[in-house]
Write a protein that holds these residues in place. Structure first.
Motif, PDB file in Angstrom:
ATOM      1  N   PRO A  31      -5.669  -9.869   2.181  1.00  0.00           N
ATOM      2  CA  PRO A  31      -6.185  -9.958   0.812  1.00  0.00           C
ATOM      3  C   PRO A  31      -5.716 -11.207   0.075  1.00  0.00           C
ATOM      4  O   PRO A  31      -4.664 -11.762   0.376  1.00  0.00           O
ATOM      5  CB  PRO A  31      -5.615  -8.708   0.150  1.00  0.00           C
ATOM      6  CG  PRO A  31      -4.391  -8.410   0.910  1.00  0.00           C
ATOM      7  CD  PRO A  31      -4.642  -8.872   2.321  1.00  0.00           C
ATOM      8  N   THR A  32      -6.524 -11.628  -0.885  1.00  0.00           N
ATOM      9  CA  THR A  32      -6.161 -12.704  -1.796  1.00  0.00           C
ATOM     10  C   THR A  32      -6.201 -12.151  -3.207  1.00  0.00           C
ATOM     11  O   THR A  32      -7.212 -11.601  -3.631  1.00  0.00           O
ATOM     12  CB  THR A  32      -7.128 -13.898  -1.664  1.00  0.00           C
ATOM     13  OG1 THR A  32      -7.043 -14.387  -0.334  1.00  0.00           O
ATOM     14  CG2 THR A  32      -6.757 -15.005  -2.635  1.00  0.00           C
ATOM     15  N   PHE A  33      -5.079 -12.256  -3.921  1.00  0.00           N
ATOM     16  CA  PHE A  33      -4.948 -11.769  -5.289  1.00  0.00           C
ATOM     17  C   PHE A  33      -5.002 -12.964  -6.215  1.00  0.00           C
ATOM     18  O   PHE A  33      -4.263 -13.927  -6.024  1.00  0.00           O
ATOM     19  CB  PHE A  33      -3.612 -11.026  -5.437  1.00  0.00           C
ATOM     20  CG  PHE A  33      -3.418 -10.389  -6.774  1.00  0.00           C
ATOM     21  CD1 PHE A  33      -3.893  -9.115  -7.010  1.00  0.00           C
ATOM     22  CD2 PHE A  33      -2.758 -11.064  -7.791  1.00  0.00           C
ATOM     23  CE1 PHE A  33      -3.708  -8.514  -8.236  1.00  0.00           C
ATOM     24  CE2 PHE A  33      -2.567 -10.473  -9.012  1.00  0.00           C
ATOM     25  CZ  PHE A  33      -3.046  -9.191  -9.248  1.00  0.00           C
ATOM     26  N   MET A  45      -2.013 -12.540   1.062  1.00  0.00           N
ATOM     27  CA  MET A  45      -1.074 -11.617   1.689  1.00  0.00           C
ATOM     28  C   MET A  45      -1.564 -11.264   3.097  1.00  0.00           C
ATOM     29  O   MET A  45      -2.640 -11.671   3.508  1.00  0.00           O
ATOM     30  CB  MET A  45      -0.971 -10.346   0.844  1.00  0.00           C
ATOM     31  CG  MET A  45      -0.501 -10.601  -0.576  1.00  0.00           C
ATOM     32  SD  MET A  45      -0.517  -9.144  -1.611  1.00  0.00           S
ATOM     33  CE  MET A  45      -2.157  -9.219  -2.305  1.00  0.00           C
ATOM     34  N   PHE A  46      -0.788 -10.480   3.803  1.00  0.00           N
ATOM     35  CA  PHE A  46      -1.152  -9.976   5.127  1.00  0.00           C
ATOM     36  C   PHE A  46      -0.588  -8.574   5.245  1.00  0.00           C
ATOM     37  O   PHE A  46       0.540  -8.315   4.827  1.00  0.00           O
ATOM     38  CB  PHE A  46      -0.578 -10.859   6.229  1.00  0.00           C
ATOM     39  CG  PHE A  46      -0.901 -10.369   7.603  1.00  0.00           C
ATOM     40  CD1 PHE A  46      -2.147 -10.598   8.158  1.00  0.00           C
ATOM     41  CD2 PHE A  46       0.019  -9.626   8.327  1.00  0.00           C
ATOM     42  CE1 PHE A  46      -2.455 -10.127   9.422  1.00  0.00           C
ATOM     43  CE2 PHE A  46      -0.278  -9.151   9.588  1.00  0.00           C
ATOM     44  CZ  PHE A  46      -1.524  -9.400  10.140  1.00  0.00           C
ATOM     45  N   GLY A  47      -1.383  -7.650   5.798  1.00  0.00           N
ATOM     46  CA  GLY A  47      -0.864  -6.300   5.922  1.00  0.00           C
ATOM     47  C   GLY A  47      -1.744  -5.378   6.732  1.00  0.00           C
ATOM     48  O   GLY A  47      -2.612  -5.813   7.491  1.00  0.00           O
ATOM     49  N   VAL A  48      -1.498  -4.093   6.540  1.00  0.00           N
ATOM     50  CA  VAL A  48      -2.249  -3.049   7.225  1.00  0.00           C
ATOM     51  C   VAL A  48      -2.753  -2.040   6.197  1.00  0.00           C
ATOM     52  O   VAL A  48      -2.154  -1.869   5.133  1.00  0.00           O
ATOM     53  CB  VAL A  48      -1.406  -2.324   8.297  1.00  0.00           C
ATOM     54  CG1 VAL A  48      -1.003  -3.272   9.404  1.00  0.00           C
ATOM     55  CG2 VAL A  48      -0.190  -1.668   7.689  1.00  0.00           C
ATOM     56  N   ASN A  72       4.502 -13.476  -0.801  1.00  0.00           N
ATOM     57  CA  ASN A  72       5.615 -14.358  -1.167  1.00  0.00           C
ATOM     58  C   ASN A  72       6.819 -13.602  -1.721  1.00  0.00           C
ATOM     59  O   ASN A  72       6.951 -13.422  -2.915  1.00  0.00           O
ATOM     60  CB  ASN A  72       5.147 -15.361  -2.221  1.00  0.00           C
ATOM     61  CG  ASN A  72       3.888 -16.066  -1.812  1.00  0.00           C
ATOM     62  OD1 ASN A  72       3.585 -16.146  -0.631  1.00  0.00           O
ATOM     63  ND2 ASN A  72       3.139 -16.560  -2.772  1.00  0.00           N
ATOM     64  N   GLY A  73       7.721 -13.156  -0.869  1.00  0.00           N
ATOM     65  CA  GLY A  73       8.940 -12.517  -1.314  1.00  0.00           C
ATOM     66  C   GLY A  73       8.773 -11.120  -1.862  1.00  0.00           C
ATOM     67  O   GLY A  73       9.686 -10.578  -2.468  1.00  0.00           O
ATOM     68  N   ILE A 106       3.021  -3.899  -7.080  1.00  0.00           N
ATOM     69  CA  ILE A 106       3.562  -5.104  -6.463  1.00  0.00           C
ATOM     70  C   ILE A 106       5.059  -5.153  -6.767  1.00  0.00           C
ATOM     71  O   ILE A 106       5.463  -5.149  -7.929  1.00  0.00           O
ATOM     72  CB  ILE A 106       2.845  -6.368  -6.979  1.00  0.00           C
ATOM     73  CG1 ILE A 106       1.353  -6.277  -6.650  1.00  0.00           C
ATOM     74  CG2 ILE A 106       3.473  -7.621  -6.376  1.00  0.00           C
ATOM     75  CD1 ILE A 106       0.503  -7.375  -7.231  1.00  0.00           C
ATOM     76  N   PHE A 107       5.869  -5.168  -5.697  1.00  0.00           N
ATOM     77  CA  PHE A 107       7.322  -5.201  -5.810  1.00  0.00           C
ATOM     78  C   PHE A 107       7.816  -6.565  -5.371  1.00  0.00           C
ATOM     79  O   PHE A 107       7.456  -7.043  -4.314  1.00  0.00           O
ATOM     80  CB  PHE A 107       7.956  -4.141  -4.898  1.00  0.00           C
ATOM     81  CG  PHE A 107       7.487  -2.744  -5.174  1.00  0.00           C
ATOM     82  CD1 PHE A 107       8.144  -1.963  -6.116  1.00  0.00           C
ATOM     83  CD2 PHE A 107       6.394  -2.218  -4.504  1.00  0.00           C
ATOM     84  CE1 PHE A 107       7.719  -0.674  -6.371  1.00  0.00           C
ATOM     85  CE2 PHE A 107       5.960  -0.926  -4.753  1.00  0.00           C
ATOM     86  CZ  PHE A 107       6.625  -0.146  -5.692  1.00  0.00           C
TER      87      PHE A 107
END
Length: 173
Positions: A31-33, A45-48, A72-73, A106-107
């Motif tokens: 995704p791109t936020f 980002m990158f994920g599942v 990013n962090g 978002i953490f």
């Protein structure tokens, strides 16, 4: 926040008990936020993701999804619930449109929660009766945010967009 997640889980389990067809997907997403205010931030980002569709008729059901992304962090947990509409369902191919309500946590350096709505469009290619290859995208627009950081907590209006292409496998339960 926990109440929303618990309510979504209970609704999914309750409605799932009455479903005539159930699908479970595991997907990889990128995704791109994008913040749309004041030249806002952009993060890829990158994920599942894990999604579930519980159909009550041939073309209408309940859609639920949770995406876990690393950026990013920090990390993002994006939860969605809505209606699954299947306008096309042939022997080898199906198309699912799902208008959703969306809460994205978002953490990283504090907690940010974004609340909005979106649309998930997913195409499924059926390998056999139980196994599909899945690809699609979500587009979510966030209207409100709650930010909790070292400088304080604030609730306000947001203007942010999330575009989330995803691909994976679906298993018919």
């Amino acid at each position: 926040m926990k109440k929303f997640a618990l309510l979504a889980l209970l609704m999914t389990l309750t409605f799932g008990a009455f479903a005539t067809e159930k699908d479970f997907s595991i997907q990889i997403d990128v995704p791109t936020f994008m913040g749309l205010n004041n030249g806002g931030a952009k993060a890829t980002m990158f994920g599942v993701g894990i999604t579930g569709d519980n159909y009550f008729t041939e073309s209408v059901g309940l859609y639920s999804a949770v995406y876990f992304n690393k950026a990013n962090g920090g990390i993002s947990i994006d939860s969605k619930i809505g209606v699954a509409i299947r306008p096309l369902n042939t022997e080898k191919f199906s198309l699912v449109l799902a208008p959703v309500a969306d809460v994205n946590f978002i953490f990283g350096g504090g907690l940010a929660m974004f609340i909005g709505a979106g649309l998930d469009v997913t195409a499924n290619y059926k390998i056999n009766e139980q196994f599909y290859i899945t690809a699609g995208t979500d587009v979510d627009y966030y209207l409100f945010d709650l930010i909790d950081s070292s400088s304080g907590t604030g609730f306000g209006s947001a203007s942010a967009l999330l575009i989330n292409p995803h691909a994976g496998i679906t298993i018919k339960m």
